[in-house]
Design an enzyme around this catalytic site. Structure first.
Site, PDB file in Angstrom:
ATOM      1  N   GLY A 417       2.168  -4.872   1.133  1.00 40.38           N
ATOM      2  CA  GLY A 417       3.457  -4.674   1.785  1.00 40.38           C
ATOM      3  C   GLY A 417       3.307  -4.081   3.179  1.00 40.38           C
ATOM      4  O   GLY A 417       2.306  -4.279   3.871  1.00 40.38           O
ATOM      5  N   SER A 418       4.293  -3.275   3.575  1.00 36.58           N
ATOM      6  CA  SER A 418       4.413  -2.850   4.976  1.00 36.58           C
ATOM      7  C   SER A 418       3.343  -1.893   5.466  1.00 36.58           C
ATOM      8  O   SER A 418       3.285  -1.612   6.671  1.00 36.58           O
ATOM      9  CB  SER A 418       5.795  -2.219   5.199  1.00 36.58           C
ATOM     10  OG  SER A 418       6.805  -3.180   5.018  1.00 36.58           O
ATOM     11  N   VAL A 419       2.495  -1.358   4.588  1.00 41.73           N
ATOM     12  CA  VAL A 419       1.409  -0.504   5.082  1.00 41.73           C
ATOM     13  C   VAL A 419       0.427  -1.309   5.930  1.00 41.73           C
ATOM     14  O   VAL A 419      -0.419  -0.735   6.633  1.00 41.73           O
ATOM     15  CB  VAL A 419       0.659   0.195   3.919  1.00 41.73           C
ATOM     16  CG1 VAL A 419       1.506   1.303   3.318  1.00 41.73           C
ATOM     17  CG2 VAL A 419       0.215  -0.803   2.851  1.00 41.73           C
ATOM     18  N   LYS A 421       1.393  -3.129   8.436  1.00 41.95           N
ATOM     19  CA  LYS A 421       1.977  -3.288   9.768  1.00 41.95           C
ATOM     20  C   LYS A 421       1.202  -2.573  10.887  1.00 41.95           C
ATOM     21  O   LYS A 421       1.103  -3.113  11.998  1.00 41.95           O
ATOM     22  CB  LYS A 421       3.446  -2.853   9.748  1.00 41.95           C
ATOM     23  CG  LYS A 421       4.315  -3.846   8.971  1.00 41.95           C
ATOM     24  CD  LYS A 421       5.733  -3.362   8.749  1.00 41.95           C
ATOM     25  CE  LYS A 421       6.535  -4.386   7.941  1.00 41.95           C
ATOM     26  NZ  LYS A 421       7.881  -3.896   7.571  1.00 41.95           N
TER      27      LYS A 421
END
Length: 674
Positions: A417-419, A421
């Site tokens: 997921g967003s980790v 980014k």
């Protein structure tokens, strides 16, 4: 003149050694013959050169056995015996004496050590019935070995293997050779059998039928100790009380593998189990006993050969009282090598405490050294149960537990997921033509590139409501911005960039970590998959150490570190993967995630602490049955705590998503940072 005499002596020696029945009529003939036999280690020839009194006190078999047991067992080699007097002086003095002391030097090699000492050997003149004189050497224990006495014995002591132990960075034992209680019954001591069996059944968790069956076995007699079960030494008070209350119940204290921290490091350290028949057949020739335990999981299994040890044999000289005078040789190391980890068991406990009853994993990594200070799996199990002996019912209960406590989650793969980014941001900043100040619309919940995407759209968790540049996108964790950024970076640049951060590298720890991936086939040929990968979805998968390792480069000026769990007394391998200025820029974005009120990690903003973080929420599966994973990873800028704390919790849907994990990490940072 002296040289001529030595030649003559050498000739005499050749004549004498060629005809052992001929008596030595010259004192030096005797000495040189003994000297030659000693250097050849011909112990029988040496015995024949002893005087009559020595041979009466020491028979030939005993004499030869003494030498052979010592010289061949150790072994002693390069033996030398040399006089310290001039030859003429020895011969002249012997003409007027029946015996004399000859100062000698004796030396030998014991492996790489030279043993050398001096003493006085005694030459004796003996006269036969025909009054012919011959010369012999009187036996002296020093002719055998230094400080040796006739009452001394040579003993070969054998020690069974002792398993090496596992310690954390502060020397706290994680797997040690401790004590266990072996609980049982001596039938002849029982007064009230039903009450005794019932009490033991309750204490051990065994059925009354099982205990009765054990007591009725053919080999059981009145005074037999009938073993029932091994239990932890921590239960000593309980079973001592039972022993006093119910005659017949008793226990023995035995040695065994003990895991003092139980569930805290179970998946990392592992446990040992009894050897199989096949394993025993391999170990039996090396002297291992039938009840040998070998590693079955974790570090116990990975470092089995180092930890196992070997049968050790020591050669000792014992005095008349049986005390060791000297250890001559040690063959093999009974105790295996101890294993020292970078793990801090206190950090390990603190992280596991925060995971609580949730399913998940967490780690603590030093980004300066690459050392892994904690690696946690939840739920966990007590490895001592495997050493003490699990019943089939107990083992089945562990296997069938829906929370899967035996599953090693930190080695498995999860959607990050967003980790991801911050990694996408770093790659973008080093991609030609990318401008971090360019903005996209911050309104609308969904986005697709064009109609070719069909019904698929990228979805925002929350709409910023303002134009979104790279910094804003990180604060709000904007999926749409990072999906569009991935398309700008392009397939080749994004894959190569992620690979520089270690994504897709094989596990270097040996602990069975599954290999992280960018996609199933290593490509991002689909635009949708490329866009999804930019914010950590698509087919991207990480294990528990993939993210903290990648973050070491962001935390430490662009330098990616090899992560190390076992202390190998070396620096980790380091690779510069991004520019220092890129790392600093991305860190500044991650700082805003913590300090800005709208930042997804703001709950972890601790006064006086410089923290950089990123949250992540990932969805696995589809429809109503999908599983939501919550991630949070924090970099702390500190001289004393240069750490990256990462946690992943399963099933955070309806529990605050990644915010649920932020709260747990915040509590850990508060407690462990004090």
């Amino acid at each position: 003149m002296k040289k001529s005499l030595l030649v003559l002596m050498g000739l005499s020696l050749i004549i004498f050694s060629g005809c052992s029945k001929e008596e030595p009529h010259d004192p030096m003939e005797t000495f040189y013959a003994y000297q030659s036999a000693f250097e050849r280690q011909d112990f029988e020839a040496m015995y024949e050169l002893l005087d009559e009194e020595s041979r009466q006190n020491l028979n030939k078999e005993e004499y030869v056995e003494r030498y052979e047991r010592l010289y061949e067992t150790v072994p002693l080699t390069d033996t030398k015996l040399e006089p310290r007097m001039e030859i003429f002086d020895i011969e002249k003095e012997m003409q007027s004496k029946d015996s004399m002391k000859v100062p000698v030097n004796l030396s030998m090699k014991k492996e790489d050590e030279t043993v050398a000492y001096s003493f006085d050997a005694t030459l004796v003149k003996e006269v036969d019935e025909e009054e012919k004189a011959s010369y012999r050497l009187a036996f002296d224990p020093l002719l055998v070995y230094r400080n040796y006495q006739l009452t001394d014995t040579i003993e070969v002591e054998e020690k069974l293997p002792e398993r090496g132990e596992i310690f954390d960075r502060n020397g706290k034992g994680l797997a040690i050779n401790g004590e266990l209680l072996w609980v049982g019954i001596v039938p002849g001591r029982i007064i009230d059998k039903p009450a005794t069996v019932s009490a033991l059944s309750e204490a051990l968790g065994l059925s009354v039928e099982h205990i009765e069956k054990r007591l009725s076995l053919d080999w059981v007699k009145e005074d037999t100790f009938v073993d029932m079960k091994r239990v932890s030494y921590e239960e000593l008070d309980t079973f001592e009380s039972l022993r006093l209350q119910y005659p017949g119940i008793t226990y023995r204290v035995i040695k065994g593998r003990v895991y003092p921290y139980k569930e805290v490091a179970a998946h990392l350290v592992g446990y040992v189990g009894l050897v199989s028949q096949e394993e025993y057949e391999q170990l039996k020739p090396e002297g291992f006993p039938l009840d040998t335990r070998v590693g079955r999981s974790g570090l116990e299994s990975l470092y089995e050969e180092d930890l196992r040890g070997e049968v050790s044999r020591s050669v000792h000289i014992l005095d008349a009282a049986g005390k060791v005078k000297e250890t001559l040789k040690v063959m093999g190391e009974a105790k295996g090598k101890d294993l020292h980890l970078h793990i801090d068991i206190d950090a390990q406990m603190a992280l596991l405490k925060e995971l609580g009853e949730d399913r998940g994993t967490a780690s603590l990594v030093d980004y300066k050294t690459g050392e892994v200070l904690a690696l946690v799996n939840a739920p966990s199990y007590d490895p001592n149960a495997f050493v003490l002996g699990l019943s089939q019912e107990e083992y089945s209960a562990l296997q069938e537990n829906p929370d899967k406590p035996l599953l090693n989650r930190y080695t498995r793969l999860y959607v990050p997921g967003s980790v991801v980014k911050p990694l996408t941001a770093a790659i973008a900043l080093e991609t030609q033509g990318f401008d971090p100040d360019d903005t996209i619309s911050g309104t609308g919940d969904t986005w697709q590139k064009d109609s070719s995407w069909g019904s698929y759209s990228v979805r925002r968790i929350q709409s910023p409501g303002i134009p979104v540049d790279l910094r804003t996108a990180m604060i709000y964790s904007d999926n749409i911005y990072f999906a569009q950024t991935a398309l700008k970076i392009g397939e080749e640049n994004l894959i190569k960039g992620l690979e520089r951060f270690g994504i897709g590298e094989e596990d270097s720890t040996g602990l069975g970590f599954m290999t992280s991936q960018v996609s199933n086939d290593g490509t991002l040929s689909s635009e949708i998959r490329l866009a999804d990968t930019g914010y950590g979805q698509g087919q991207m998968l990480f294990n528990a150490l993939t993210l903290p390792r990648a973050y070491t480069a962001i935390a430490d000026g662009g330098i990616l570190k090899e992560l190390m769990i076992v202390n190998e007394e070396r620096r980790p391998r380091e690779t510069t993967v991004i520019k220092e200025e890129t790392a600093e820029t991305v860190k500044s974005y991650m700082r805003d995630v913590i300090v800005q009120p709208e930042g997804s990690g703001h709950m972890a903003n601790l006064p006086g602490r410089v923290l950089y973080g990123k949250t992540g929420t990932a969805e696995v599966g589809s429809g109503d049955s999908y599983l939501t994973l919550g991630w949070f990873s924090v970099i702390e800028e500190s001289e004393s705590r240069p750490f990256i704390t990462t946690m992943m919790v399963e099933d955070v849907k309806d529990r605050g998503l990644s915010g649920y994990v932020v709260e747990k990490v915040q509590r850990f940072l508060t407690a462990y940072g004090q």
